[in-house]
Enzyme design. Structure first.
Site, PDB file in Angstrom:
ATOM      1  N   TRP A 173       7.115 -19.562 -80.344  1.00  0.00           N
ATOM      2  CA  TRP A 173       7.376 -17.748 -79.670  1.00  0.00           C
ATOM      3  C   TRP A 173       7.607 -17.991 -78.148  1.00  0.00           C
ATOM      4  O   TRP A 173       7.581 -19.056 -77.368  1.00  0.00           O
ATOM      5  CB  TRP A 173       6.168 -17.441 -80.467  1.00  0.00           C
ATOM      6  CG  TRP A 173       6.058 -16.435 -79.941  1.00  0.00           C
ATOM      7  CD1 TRP A 173       6.467 -15.105 -80.483  1.00  0.00           C
ATOM      8  CD2 TRP A 173       4.616 -15.866 -78.833  1.00  0.00           C
ATOM      9  NE1 TRP A 173       5.968 -14.096 -79.173  1.00  0.00           N
ATOM     10  CE2 TRP A 173       4.885 -14.301 -78.569  1.00  0.00           C
ATOM     11  CE3 TRP A 173       3.975 -15.727 -77.921  1.00  0.00           C
ATOM     12  CZ2 TRP A 173       4.353 -13.725 -78.051  1.00  0.00           C
ATOM     13  CZ3 TRP A 173       2.941 -15.485 -76.676  1.00  0.00           C
ATOM     14  CH2 TRP A 173       3.028 -14.420 -77.199  1.00  0.00           C
ATOM     15  N   ASP A 225       6.864   2.469 -80.966  1.00  0.00           N
ATOM     16  CA  ASP A 225       6.797   1.561 -82.011  1.00  0.00           C
ATOM     17  C   ASP A 225       5.823   0.517 -83.079  1.00  0.00           C
ATOM     18  O   ASP A 225       4.905   2.386 -82.921  1.00  0.00           O
ATOM     19  CB  ASP A 225       6.664  -0.408 -80.295  1.00  0.00           C
ATOM     20  CG  ASP A 225       7.078  -1.644 -80.856  1.00  0.00           C
ATOM     21  OD1 ASP A 225       6.310  -2.220 -81.557  1.00  0.00           O
ATOM     22  OD2 ASP A 225       8.271  -2.219 -80.750  1.00  0.00           O
ATOM     23  N   ASP A 226       4.913  -0.246 -82.291  1.00  0.00           N
ATOM     24  CA  ASP A 226       4.116  -0.458 -83.120  1.00  0.00           C
ATOM     25  C   ASP A 226       2.698   0.267 -82.979  1.00  0.00           C
ATOM     26  O   ASP A 226       2.195   1.268 -81.633  1.00  0.00           O
ATOM     27  CB  ASP A 226       2.973  -2.116 -83.085  1.00  0.00           C
ATOM     28  CG  ASP A 226       2.232  -2.433 -84.527  1.00  0.00           C
ATOM     29  OD1 ASP A 226       1.715  -1.274 -85.153  1.00  0.00           O
ATOM     30  OD2 ASP A 226       2.068  -3.625 -84.387  1.00  0.00           O
ATOM     31  N   ARG A 269      -2.039 -13.011 -87.448  1.00  0.00           N
ATOM     32  CA  ARG A 269      -1.809 -12.179 -86.797  1.00  0.00           C
ATOM     33  C   ARG A 269      -2.499 -11.139 -87.775  1.00  0.00           C
ATOM     34  O   ARG A 269      -2.262  -9.733 -87.700  1.00  0.00           O
ATOM     35  CB  ARG A 269      -1.309 -11.106 -86.150  1.00  0.00           C
ATOM     36  CG  ARG A 269      -0.616 -10.525 -84.929  1.00  0.00           C
ATOM     37  CD  ARG A 269       0.880  -9.689 -84.982  1.00  0.00           C
ATOM     38  NE  ARG A 269       0.778  -9.038 -83.907  1.00  0.00           N
ATOM     39  CZ  ARG A 269       1.086  -7.696 -83.491  1.00  0.00           C
ATOM     40  NH1 ARG A 269       1.512  -7.429 -84.443  1.00  0.00           N
ATOM     41  NH2 ARG A 269       1.461  -7.495 -82.310  1.00  0.00           N
ATOM     42  N   LYS A 317      13.173  -0.702 -86.151  1.00  0.00           N
ATOM     43  CA  LYS A 317      13.044  -1.462 -85.895  1.00  0.00           C
ATOM     44  C   LYS A 317      11.894  -2.796 -87.590  1.00  0.00           C
ATOM     45  O   LYS A 317      11.582  -2.419 -86.917  1.00  0.00           O
ATOM     46  CB  LYS A 317      12.449  -1.707 -84.537  1.00  0.00           C
ATOM     47  CG  LYS A 317      11.727  -3.146 -83.927  1.00  0.00           C
ATOM     48  CD  LYS A 317      11.274  -3.158 -82.719  1.00  0.00           C
ATOM     49  CE  LYS A 317      10.704  -4.477 -82.317  1.00  0.00           C
ATOM     50  NZ  LYS A 317      10.067  -3.924 -80.842  1.00  0.00           N
ATOM     51  N   ASP A 323      10.169  -5.255 -88.158  1.00  0.00           N
ATOM     52  CA  ASP A 323       9.235  -6.847 -87.822  1.00  0.00           C
ATOM     53  C   ASP A 323       8.699  -7.511 -88.609  1.00  0.00           C
ATOM     54  O   ASP A 323       8.512  -6.621 -90.476  1.00  0.00           O
ATOM     55  CB  ASP A 323       8.488  -6.004 -86.428  1.00  0.00           C
ATOM     56  CG  ASP A 323       7.922  -6.567 -85.584  1.00  0.00           C
ATOM     57  OD1 ASP A 323       8.644  -8.353 -85.874  1.00  0.00           O
ATOM     58  OD2 ASP A 323       7.679  -6.629 -84.657  1.00  0.00           O
ATOM     59  N   CYS A 378      13.499  -7.780 -86.077  1.00  0.00           N
ATOM     60  CA  CYS A 378      12.356  -8.686 -85.236  1.00  0.00           C
ATOM     61  C   CYS A 378      11.632  -9.545 -86.160  1.00  0.00           C
ATOM     62  O   CYS A 378      11.502  -9.385 -87.429  1.00  0.00           O
ATOM     63  CB  CYS A 378      11.756  -8.030 -84.716  1.00  0.00           C
ATOM     64  SG  CYS A 378      10.685  -8.114 -83.264  1.00  0.00           S
ATOM     65  N   ASP A 383      10.681 -12.124 -77.263  1.00  0.00           N
ATOM     66  CA  ASP A 383       9.159 -11.285 -77.339  1.00  0.00           C
ATOM     67  C   ASP A 383       8.955 -11.922 -75.098  1.00  0.00           C
ATOM     68  O   ASP A 383       8.291 -10.746 -74.748  1.00  0.00           O
ATOM     69  CB  ASP A 383       8.313 -11.212 -78.050  1.00  0.00           C
ATOM     70  CG  ASP A 383       7.926 -10.777 -79.002  1.00  0.00           C
ATOM     71  OD1 ASP A 383       7.995  -9.686 -79.363  1.00  0.00           O
ATOM     72  OD2 ASP A 383       6.589 -11.178 -79.271  1.00  0.00           O
TER      73      ASP A 383
END
Ligand code: GLA
Length: 782
Positions: free
Chosen positions: A199, A366-367, A443, A476, A478, A526, A548
């Site tokens: 990562w 985004d998120d 996560r 996007k 992910d 992503c 990232d």
């Protein structure tokens, strides 16, 4: 072109510059004869083969009547275990009687239009007439067949391969290893390059000599992964960007894969690629078949850059969907690094207004916009807007953004669920986990079991609902965790070994459905940055978030490594704030642009807090990008100087007819009294005279601190308020380049830019790069 000598059973595949030759050996095995520069298909091929004139000690003789032949010293297309080949088999089957010996002989062949396999991503013929040679091999005793597919992409110098395993018997068996391809050749001091990382450190270049033994790179993470990309390069020692012989091998697959490079005790090289045999077993019932992912081989005798361009051209023409081929991509703003989860509707609208002023075209939320998602601990799975945060709802928010003059895009992570979500409460049995273990988390989330049809139906419906609910132009997609607790409550004990591949097929089914249903939506893939940056994903989504890591220096390495297989037209590349949150390294705003403009440009920082200086600089950058967008996004990509080996990164893009080029030069550290530079512009046209200018860019005088008096004709206290105010406004233009140079001089001698800073001061002709500095040069036919 596919030439077949029907009598001798020789198969000669020709691309524009290469030949791949196979033949049926006297033992009836399919042999691999040659892969390299193009050969005359009319000439006999006997001389290409190794000589077997006498029995070799300690080998297993395949057939009594020919003591000179053993499979261990043969170059084979479909090697198996159990008949004397002691190298890695490409196929390993456990039969019902417990035996693991297989032996495949040539049965027949055919030349057909490239067939279509719907369940998996694969190269597409699109408008071209692309032919496939199918050679069928058979194990007569077991009644098992292998269809070997070879598709010739003539213009791109690429040959695709895959094997399809068919159970034509009346008994089931277990496939334990099923490679897509096997390639055997002789060894001549090969160097292997792999693209490894982690990562925020994706696709770093890793080289080693291929010594006797086995090198295996793979992924067991359930995604193709940032650990090792499913793309490798095998090159003759000393091969560089412009010279030397090299092979590339890539797999069109997004899950667990393996690539094996074996050098045998007899210095024979074997290359294999396919689904990872680790933790894989597949029961094949009578009349069933197993189709492997497609693998792509390419060869170049003019260095690595040509090899890369073969892959770039293949991706641009036979992988990216036609709707997105060559279609210029918008400059986007993404709110992630600007706000993370901490945003309000008003903040988003202010960001959008500022984005518009800067010249940005697409606003990406985004998120954090859905369910109860205020941190990464909850909400995944609940794909309805969070009205507390966004009282307007998606439709009206998108409208507001559109009224500002921007397109609207959205982030989703549909393959996942947080236990703290309505979806999990309703369907705790939808996740991948074993009933006997507490599941492990990544996560804070679990992975939905895409082998289940009702899960796929839910994802298709919820993502369709989102897209239907508002004017969404971009999505996007992910995917932020690797697999653990691999078990599906939908599969019986005999089928658990299928799960990881069934997951991929499930994912591909969803992506096929959604990207076909919404062809006008620009999908960007992503996976925590570049954890699933592979040829498979690009068949559905025409671009991916490269990493990232948005640090201005590390990103040079990531782009450089990524470019070996992938063109810049698939690389999402964003300018973020400095210091970088990943490296705490400071890099200039101009450098961050210069790095990311060789890709699909975006901005990902709090643009409502920009200084006057920064606003002006960014506006200027976007203007330049738009002026040269086609060239920067779709131009031919050339690596010139390697940051993994030197203090610089030099790269260039050119248009097809070489009347235009942009060169980017980057310096890692400012060394004392740096050596003189000459940039090898080998990609230009010798017959053209070029007008060379540099992109107008600016220093921030804050960089000079107490030295400001040396750079500017004014005296200022560098700790005072006046200096502080000035540095946020003052545009101190960098040296200007303006020359006309003939192509033959640029190609043969190189481009010599203005002299680098030597520690003795600057004037309007000195090129002060500094640490992590850069310049862009524009070459235009005079
Ligand atoms: C991943 C992505 C980021 C961002 C976050 C949001 O880490 O790589 O770009 O979208 O998820 O949670």
């Amino acid at each position: 072109m596919i030439h077949v000598d029907k009598k001798l059973l020789n198969f000669h595949l020709q691309t524009k510059h290469t030949s791949y030759i196979m033949r049926v050996l006297p033992s009836k095995h399919l042999g691999c004869v040659y892969y390299g520069d193009k050969l005359d298909d009319k000439k006999p091929i006997n001389h290409l083969e190794a000589k077997h004139e006498i029995e070799i000690g300690n080998q297993v003789i395949y057939e009594e009547h020919d003591k000179t032949f053993n499979l261990n010293l043969a170059y084979l297309e479909m090697p198996t275990y159990g008949k004397g080949d002691f190298r890695e088999p490409a196929l390993h089957i456990r039969y019902d009687d417990g035996s693991r010996t297989s032996d495949f002989h040539y049965l027949k062949h055919d030349i057909i239009d490239k067939p279509i396999f719907k369940e998996m991503p694969e190269t597409k013929a699109y408008k071209d007439n692309i032919k496939t040679l199918v050679i069928i091999l058979k194990d007569d005793y077991r009644n098992v067949e292998v269809e070997m597919h070879y598709t010739v992409f003539y213009d791109q110098d690429v040959i695709s391969r895959r094997a399809i395993y068919k159970n034509t018997s009346d008994q089931s068996f277990i496939i334990e290893k099923a490679m897509s391809m096997n390639f055997d050749t002789f060894s001549d001091q090969y160097q292997l390059t792999t693209f490894d990382g982690a990562w925020i450190r994706e696709r770093m270049i890793n080289k080693r000599l291929v010594e006797q033994g086995i090198i295996k790179i793979d992924s067991k993470k359930g995604v193709s992964s940032s650990d090792h990309n499913p793309f490798i390069v095998l090159a003759k020692d000393q091969t560089n960007e412009q010279y030397g012989k090299c092979y590339g091998f890539g797999l069109i697959y997004s899950g667990n894969f393996e690539a094996i490079i074996e050098r045998s005790p007899y210095d024979m090289i074997r290359v294999q690629m396919g689904i990872n045999s680790f933790d894989f077993y597949w029961e094949l019932k009578p009349q069933e078949s197993f189709t492997t992912p497609e693998a792509l081989m390419s060869y170049s005798s003019s260095g690595l850059n040509t090899l890369s361009q073969n892959y770039h051209n293949l991706i641009k023409n036979h992988i990216i969907k036609p709707d997105w081929q060559g279609k210029e991509r918008p400059v986007l703003f993404n709110n992630w690094e600007a706000t993370f989860f901490d945003f309000t509707q008003r903040k988003l609208i202010n960001l959008a207004k500022q984005a518009k002023k800067l010249g940005i075209e697409l606003f990406v939320l985004d998120d954090g916009w859905f369910g109860s998602r205020n941190s990464d601990t909850e909400g995944l799975g609940d794909w309805t807007v969070n009205k507390k945060k966004l009282p307007l709802g998606l439709q009206k928010l998108a409208k507001k953004i559109n009224d500002i003059g921007l397109d609207f895009g959205l982030w989703v992570e549909p393959e996942m669920v947080n236990p703290k979500s309505d979806l999990y409460k309703e369907h705790p049995d939808w996740v991948i986990k074993h009933p006997g273990y507490k599941p492990s988390f990544g996560r804070n989330q679990l992975i939905l079991d895409l082998s289940k049809e009702d899960v796929r139906t839910y994802i298709k419906a919820s993502i369709s609902n989102i897209i239907d609910s508002a004017n969404i132009k971009y999505m996007k997609w992910d995917m932020n965790r690797n697999f653990s607790d691999i078990y599906s409550n939908a599969l019986n004990h005999k089928s658990q070994g299928k799960l990881m591949h069934l997951y991929q097929l499930g994912l591909y089914d969803i992506l096929e459905y959604l990207t076909n249903k919404y062809p006008e939506v620009l999908f960007e893939s992503c996976a925590s940055g570049g954890n699933r940056f592979d040829l498979g994903m690009f068949l559905y989504m025409p671009q991916a978030w490269t990493s990232d890591n948005t640090d201005g220096y590390t990103r040079q390495l990531i782009h450089y490594g990524t470019s070996y297989c992938f063109p810049q037209s698939v690389m999402g590349a964003h300018v973020s704030d400095s210091p970088s949150s990943m490296s705490i390294r400071k890099t200039d705003l101009e450098t961050r642009f210069d790095v990311n403009c060789f890709g699909l440009l975006g901005y990902e920082l709090d643009i409502t807090k920009l200084t006057k200086f920064q606003k002006h600089v960014i506006k200027n950058q976007i203007k330049f990008y738009k002026e040269h967008r086609a060239l920067l996004q779709f131009g031919e990509y050339y690596r010139i100087k390697n940051p993994f080996e030197t203090n610089n990164t030099y790269i260039a893009v050119t248009n097809k007819d070489k009347t235009e080029a942009i060169l980017g030069i980057f310096q890692t550290l400012q060394n004392a009294a740096e050596g003189l530079e000459k940039i090898d512009m080998y990609m230009l046209d010798k017959t053209i005279d070029y007008h060379i200018t540099n992109r107008k860019s600016f220093f921030n005088i804050g960089k000079f601190s107490y030295l400001v008096g040396h750079a500017l004709p004014i005296k200022l206290n560098h700790n005072g308020i006046a200096f502080h105010t000035l540095k946020n406004r003052y545009l101190y233009e960098k040296e200007k380049e303006d020359q006309i140079v003939s192509g033959d001089q640029l190609v043969n001698n190189g481009f010599i830019p203005k002299q680098n800073f030597m520690g003795t001061g600057i004037n309007e002709s000195v090129r002060l790069m500094g640490d992590f500095g850069s310049r862009l040069y524009y070459f235009k036919k005079k």
